[in-house]
Design a protein around this motif. Structure first.
Motif, PDB file in Angstrom:
ATOM      1  N   LEU A 400     -10.386  -4.500 -57.108  1.00 33.43           N
ATOM      2  CA  LEU A 400     -10.211  -5.350 -55.941  1.00 33.43           C
ATOM      3  C   LEU A 400     -10.788  -6.731 -56.236  1.00 33.43           C
ATOM      4  CD1 LEU A 400     -11.248  -2.764 -53.191  1.00 33.43           C
ATOM      5  CD2 LEU A 400      -8.942  -3.301 -54.034  1.00 33.43           C
ATOM      6  N   GLN A 401     -10.694  -7.637 -55.272  1.00 35.87           N
ATOM      7  CA  GLN A 401     -11.202  -8.991 -55.481  1.00 35.87           C
ATOM      8  C   GLN A 401     -12.682  -9.007 -55.815  1.00 35.87           C
ATOM      9  OE1 GLN A 401      -9.808 -11.797 -55.858  1.00 35.87           O
ATOM     10  NE2 GLN A 401      -7.718 -11.513 -55.124  1.00 35.87           N
ATOM     11  N   ASP A 402     -13.447  -8.059 -55.255  1.00 32.00           N
ATOM     12  CA  ASP A 402     -14.885  -8.013 -55.542  1.00 32.00           C
ATOM     13  C   ASP A 402     -15.210  -7.262 -56.826  1.00 32.00           C
ATOM     14  OD1 ASP A 402     -14.384  -5.403 -54.834  1.00 32.00           O
ATOM     15  OD2 ASP A 402     -15.876  -5.323 -53.217  1.00 32.00           O
ATOM     16  N   GLY A 403     -14.183  -6.860 -57.571  1.00 32.59           N
ATOM     17  CA  GLY A 403     -14.391  -6.185 -58.852  1.00 32.59           C
ATOM     18  C   GLY A 403     -14.495  -4.682 -58.789  1.00 32.59           C
ATOM     19  N   THR A 404     -14.559  -4.116 -57.589  1.00 29.81           N
ATOM     20  CA  THR A 404     -14.724  -2.666 -57.479  1.00 29.81           C
ATOM     21  C   THR A 404     -13.386  -1.944 -57.639  1.00 29.81           C
ATOM     22  OG1 THR A 404     -14.461  -2.716 -55.075  1.00 29.81           O
ATOM     23  CG2 THR A 404     -16.700  -2.925 -55.958  1.00 29.81           C
ATOM     24  N   PHE A 405     -13.476  -0.678 -57.996  1.00 31.81           N
ATOM     25  CA  PHE A 405     -12.283   0.165 -58.075  1.00 31.81           C
ATOM     26  C   PHE A 405     -12.672   1.598 -57.774  1.00 31.81           C
ATOM     27  CE2 PHE A 405     -14.151   0.233 -62.287  1.00 31.81           C
ATOM     28  CZ  PHE A 405     -14.076   1.563 -62.667  1.00 31.81           C
ATOM     29  N   THR A 406     -11.695   2.366 -57.296  1.00 31.35           N
ATOM     30  CA  THR A 406     -11.878   3.782 -56.987  1.00 31.35           C
ATOM     31  C   THR A 406     -10.591   4.524 -57.282  1.00 31.35           C
ATOM     32  OG1 THR A 406     -13.425   3.255 -55.180  1.00 31.35           O
ATOM     33  CG2 THR A 406     -12.485   5.462 -55.198  1.00 31.35           C
ATOM     34  N   PHE A 407     -10.719   5.711 -57.840  1.00 28.93           N
ATOM     35  CA  PHE A 407      -9.550   6.577 -57.972  1.00 28.93           C
ATOM     36  C   PHE A 407     -10.004   8.025 -57.890  1.00 28.93           C
ATOM     37  CE2 PHE A 407     -10.973   5.931 -62.341  1.00 28.93           C
ATOM     38  CZ  PHE A 407     -10.918   7.200 -62.886  1.00 28.93           C
ATOM     39  N   GLN A 408      -9.058   8.897 -57.548  1.00 28.95           N
ATOM     40  CA  GLN A 408      -9.326  10.327 -57.487  1.00 28.95           C
ATOM     41  C   GLN A 408      -8.467  11.057 -58.502  1.00 28.95           C
ATOM     42  OE1 GLN A 408      -8.921  11.816 -53.430  1.00 28.95           O
ATOM     43  NE2 GLN A 408     -11.141  11.747 -53.205  1.00 28.95           N
ATOM     44  N   ASP A 409      -9.005  12.152 -59.007  1.00 33.16           N
ATOM     45  CA  ASP A 409      -8.287  12.945 -59.997  1.00 33.16           C
ATOM     46  C   ASP A 409      -8.686  14.401 -59.859  1.00 33.16           C
ATOM     47  OD1 ASP A 409      -6.692  13.399 -62.445  1.00 33.16           O
ATOM     48  OD2 ASP A 409      -8.650  13.861 -63.324  1.00 33.16           O
ATOM     49  N   THR A 410      -7.718  15.273 -59.994  1.00 33.38           N
ATOM     50  CA  THR A 410      -7.983  16.718 -60.013  1.00 33.38           C
ATOM     51  C   THR A 410      -7.567  17.243 -61.377  1.00 33.38           C
ATOM     52  OG1 THR A 410      -7.539  16.881 -57.635  1.00 33.38           O
ATOM     53  CG2 THR A 410      -7.549  18.935 -58.890  1.00 33.38           C
ATOM     54  N   PRO A 411      -8.505  17.481 -62.273  1.00 32.48           N
ATOM     55  CA  PRO A 411      -8.151  17.908 -63.635  1.00 32.48           C
ATOM     56  C   PRO A 411      -7.430  19.253 -63.644  1.00 32.48           C
ATOM     57  CG  PRO A 411     -10.459  17.236 -63.490  1.00 32.48           C
ATOM     58  CD  PRO A 411      -9.955  17.345 -62.097  1.00 32.48           C
ATOM     59  N   VAL A 412      -6.433  19.352 -64.516  1.00 29.48           N
ATOM     60  CA  VAL A 412      -5.716  20.606 -64.727  1.00 29.48           C
ATOM     61  C   VAL A 412      -5.946  21.023 -66.177  1.00 29.48           C
ATOM     62  CG1 VAL A 412      -3.483  21.750 -64.729  1.00 29.48           C
ATOM     63  CG2 VAL A 412      -3.988  20.015 -62.998  1.00 29.48           C
ATOM     64  N   PHE A 413      -6.670  22.113 -66.353  1.00 28.38           N
ATOM     65  CA  PHE A 413      -7.000  22.596 -67.695  1.00 28.38           C
ATOM     66  C   PHE A 413      -5.882  23.508 -68.187  1.00 28.38           C
ATOM     67  CE2 PHE A 413     -10.943  21.450 -65.733  1.00 28.38           C
ATOM     68  CZ  PHE A 413     -11.713  20.914 -66.751  1.00 28.38           C
ATOM     69  N   GLU A 414      -5.391  23.195 -69.397  1.00 26.34           N
ATOM     70  CA  GLU A 414      -4.293  23.975 -69.962  1.00 26.34           C
ATOM     71  C   GLU A 414      -4.757  25.048 -70.929  1.00 26.34           C
ATOM     72  OE1 GLU A 414      -1.673  21.165 -71.710  1.00 26.34           O
ATOM     73  OE2 GLU A 414      -1.038  20.304 -69.783  1.00 26.34           O
ATOM     74  N   LEU A 415      -6.025  24.993 -71.332  1.00 21.87           N
ATOM     75  CA  LEU A 415      -6.532  25.947 -72.314  1.00 21.87           C
ATOM     76  C   LEU A 415      -7.740  26.673 -71.750  1.00 21.87           C
ATOM     77  CD1 LEU A 415      -6.430  23.637 -75.473  1.00 21.87           C
ATOM     78  CD2 LEU A 415      -4.775  25.403 -74.858  1.00 21.87           C
ATOM     79  N   PRO A 416      -7.912  27.965 -72.139  1.00 24.86           N
ATOM     80  CA  PRO A 416      -9.114  28.688 -71.726  1.00 24.86           C
ATOM     81  C   PRO A 416     -10.353  27.975 -72.247  1.00 24.86           C
ATOM     82  CG  PRO A 416      -7.601  30.095 -72.965  1.00 24.86           C
ATOM     83  CD  PRO A 416      -7.044  28.744 -73.003  1.00 24.86           C
TER      84      PRO A 416
END
Length: 549
Positions: A400-416
């Motif tokens: 953003l203009q103030d330099g901040t950022f945010t994101f969300q993620d839900t990891p999906v593991f493909e290997l045991p």
């Protein structure tokens, strides 16, 4: 210092892509910070490069390969040379000099036409190998494999320069550096490598003194560079393992760069304004490091895991740094790292230390200049790394203009085992006025544990009671051999009594467990069962109360 995995990720994301497909000449492989270009030759000896006049020159046996300062091959090649070793470019970039060990000459080359305009005979001083150029004076270090050798000076303004010996004999061709009123001649292939400092302000070199290799523990010198006034010398040598700064007047060491072990120092260069030191290493975890010349602070580090940085193989080009590499198949590679000498930026990334599988993870951060000023809207590169080096780009992340950022993620593991550490690497590629920066956050993703505890609602003093329950991890049985801690607390007339820790309880393979207890007094008994979790499963607790009369 980050752990090895993170350091390798830093190299991968913040330096250049892994080097592949080196069997043919290829276009530069673009990366977040520059390019790596296969120069199209196999060479097991070359170890030098020179930058000047908007071009990069690399010796390769019987030729000199030419690239532009974007790292692209121009198609220009200087041929008809025999055993090219070291190169030197004059101040305005119009002339290139090459030491030719095969023909015992120094070749003068017009950088515009790439034509050899003059050959200076050094047959009386065979195997010219190293060069230092200062105005119209060129110093040449020479020695064949069987030695001995030495240093000669050439007046390039003369129609036919006459070699003039400087100092005595050397067993190997010495490393040379010249700037201001100073020439430094560094002995090579020695356990204690002395560096001879000459005053050349009067035209004829006069020995000012010797920087004692034994005193400063200087072993197997690889490269030297001087500040523009000749007052400060920077060295790269196998020992003491760091890069050292010397005062050429007092002949004393005045500072070091990189006190930790990251590889054998092999190349060193100083930016045109003297503010930054580019340091190259071999056989370590870091190939290239940028330091603040005044403070010694590390500003940037990168690695090419599949290639070796060569001695004397680092040079500045404005705010970029070029490095010469050799692949495992002896292919010569030109590595351009862009913008490393631009003003620094700061990128921070934060995320929760732990998360449960299937739950979204919120990652936050901020991008600013070094003094904390926001840089406005900037696109970021985000890569999610899972165990086993599985990677996934996360797109659309912008500050953003103030330099901040945010994101969300839900990891999906493909290997045991479908859980583990997730690394979020966030990278900003920089712009014309700011250096790139990167940062990471590590989140340990675990299975969510569920623990139940059931038993009778009432009991009789002196009579055993049985309690039982089930432990699951994301609905499945826990790891074999899991144990629980159990404690009970007695409350009499609303007042808490002593809390007693009961024996550990082992969980069965199907997740069930049972234990018994014999209350000795009347009152309300509260039982707390706790599972501490393990590397892949989070903690859990359960309680049950029994009224005993």
């Amino acid at each position: 210092m980050p752990p090895p995995l993170v350091r390798r990720l830093a190299a991968y994301c913040g330096a250049a892509g892994l080097i592949t497909g080196l069997l043919t000449v290829t276009a530069p492989a673009a990366s977040a910070s520059g390019t790596t270009t296969d120069l199209g030759v196999t060479d097991s000896y070359t170890a030098d490069l020179a930058v000047g006049g908007g071009r990069v020159f690399v010796p390769a046996g019987d030729r000199i390969i030419v690239a532009d300062t974007d790292g692209n091959l121009t198609g220009g090649v200087v041929t008809g040379l025999s055993g090219v070793r070291e190169l030197a470019v004059n101040a305005d970039g119009t002339r290139l000099y090459a030491a030719l060990t095969g023909s015992n000459e120094v070749a003068e080359i017009d950088t515009a036409s790439l034509a050899v305009t003059r050959r200076i005979d050094l047959s009386a001083h065979p195997c010219p190998s190293t060069l230092a150029l200062l105005g119209e004076r060129l110093w040449v270090g020479h020695a064949c494999d069987n030695g001995p050798g030495g240093v000669v000076g050439l007046d390039l303004s003369a129609a036919t320069p006459v070699p003039v010996a400087v100092g005595g004999e050397h067993m190997r061709a010495p490393v040379l550096a010249a700037a201001g009123d100073t020439l430094v001649v560094g002995r090579t292939s020695l356990h204690h490598a002395d560096m001879l400092v000459y005053d050349v302000g009067g035209g004829t070199p006069e020995l000012r003194g010797t920087i004692d290799g034994k005193k400063w523990r200087m072993d197997y010198l690889r490269d030297l560079t001087l500040s523009s006034d000749g007052g400060t010398l920077f060295s790269a040598a196998d020992t003491p393992g760091h890069f050292t700064r010397y005062d050429t007047r007092t002949l004393a060491a005045t500072g070091t760069y990189g006190d930790g072990w990251d590889g054998y120092p092999s190349a060193v260069a100083l930016g045109s304004d003297g503010a930054y030191v580019a340091a190259g290493r071999q056989w370590g975890s870091t190939d290239l490091t940028l330091y603040d010349a005044a403070t010694g602070a590390e500003l940037f580090a990168a690695d090419q895991p599949d290639a070796e940085l060569l001695p004397d193989g680092v040079a500045f080009s404005g705010t970029d740094v070029f490095a010469l590499l050799r692949s495992s198949t002896d292919r010569l590679l030109l590595w351009r790292v862009t913008g490393v000498a631009l003003p620094a930026t700061k990128l921070t990334v934060t995320a929760p230390a732990d998360a449960y599988a299937g739950s979204p993870i919120t990652v936050e951060g901020r991008l600013t200049s070094a003094d904390g000023e926001a840089l406005g809207l900037k696109p970021l590169t985000v890569i999610q790394y899972l165990p086993g080096w599985t990677k996934l780009p996360i797109t659309g992340v912008t500050t953003l203009q103030d330099g901040t950022f945010t994101f969300q993620d839900t990891p999906v593991f493909e290997l045991p085992p479908y859980v583990g550490e997730v690394i979020y690497w966030v990278f900003w590629d920089g712009d014309d006025g700011h250096r790139r920066s990167s940062a990471f956050a590590t989140v340990t993703v675990k299975r969510e544990a569920t623990l139940t505890l059931t038993g009778p609602q009432s009991g009789v003093v002196g009579t055993a009671v049985e309690l039982s329950g089930v432990l699951t991890a994301d609905g499945r049985p826990p790891s074999p051999g899991s144990t629980l801690t159990v404690q009970r607390t007695l409350y009499v007339k609303g007042t808490s009594g002593k809390t007693v820790k009961l024996p550990p309880v082992t969980v069965n393979a199907d997740g069930t467990y049972t234990f018994t207890d014999t209350p000795a007094n009347a009152g309300r008994y509260s039982y707390l069962a706790s599972y501490a979790g393990d590397g892949g499963t989070g903690p859990a607790q359960a309680t049950h109360q029994i009224i005993v009369k």
